[in-house]
Design an enzyme around this catalytic site. Structure first.
Site, PDB file in Angstrom:
ATOM      1  N   TYR A  93       0.846  -1.196   0.000  1.00  0.00           N
ATOM      2  CA  TYR A  93       0.000   0.000   0.000  1.00  0.00           C
ATOM      3  C   TYR A  93       0.882   1.247   0.000  1.00  0.00           C
ATOM      4  CZ  TYR A  93      -3.752  -3.252   1.048  1.00  0.00           C
ATOM      5  OH  TYR A  93      -4.651  -4.293   0.988  1.00  0.00           O
ATOM      6  N   CYS A 124      -6.146  -5.433  -7.645  1.00  0.00           N
ATOM      7  CA  CYS A 124      -5.991  -5.042  -6.243  1.00  0.00           C
ATOM      8  C   CYS A 124      -5.499  -6.199  -5.383  1.00  0.00           C
ATOM      9  CB  CYS A 124      -7.289  -4.466  -5.700  1.00  0.00           C
ATOM     10  SG  CYS A 124      -8.710  -5.552  -5.814  1.00  0.00           S
TER      11      CYS A 124
END
Length: 161
Positions: A93, A124
């Protein structure tokens, strides 16, 4: 007007939603549904075909028209950044936040990642914790783990030796 088709995969059913403008959503559903290829709406056939090819290990990068109906400007930036994470690779992230020149936005990147309307297509599942841990995935951590393992090279001699 949006139409829908269902694609069974090794990790559950994907519901594809879209229109002539493009694919607007690819989400996992709990029901075991399928749409026969002949019944897949024309606007979803290419997405259906490419996802089948992905699960058949014949495709690593999607080339589709997208028409997501949701998303803030920031979320759309995060989702666009996901396309830069190559098949078989992962990023944290923090890596994504840095790519957006906003290293303080790690939590916001995580939240945007969780709202990604195009599972697998906008990868993702390739975003992991900075320590290598598997963190949230809207489709469930079991699917994220499977997808990451699936994208690794096959051992010499294939799956069966």
């Amino acid at each position: 007007m949006n139409t829908t088709a269902y694609l069974p995969t090794p990790i559950g059913t994907l519901r594809l939603t879209g229109s002539d403008a493009g694919l607007s959503a690819a989400t996992f559903v709990d029901e075991q549904l399928t749409t026969a290829l002949a019944d897949v709406p024309a606007c979803l056939r290419e997405a259906h075909r490419q996802l089948q090819a992905y699960f058949g290990r014949e495709l690593r990068e999607f080339r589709l028209n997208y028409a997501p109906e949701l998303g803030t400007a920031f979320q759309r930036q995060v989702w666009a950044a996901l396309l830069g994470i190559s098949y078989g690779e992962t990023a944290s992230y923090l890596d994504v936040a840095r790519l957006l020149n906003n290293p303080g936005s790690v939590r916001a990147v995580g939240a945007a990642n969780g709202q990604n309307p195009l599972a697998i297509v906008w990868p993702c599942h390739r975003v992991i914790g900075a320590n290598g841990s598997l963190t949230g995935y809207a489709g469930g951590l079991h699917r994220k783990k499977w997808l990451l393992a699936f994208e690794q090279p096959l051992p010499p001699g294939g799956l069966f030796r």
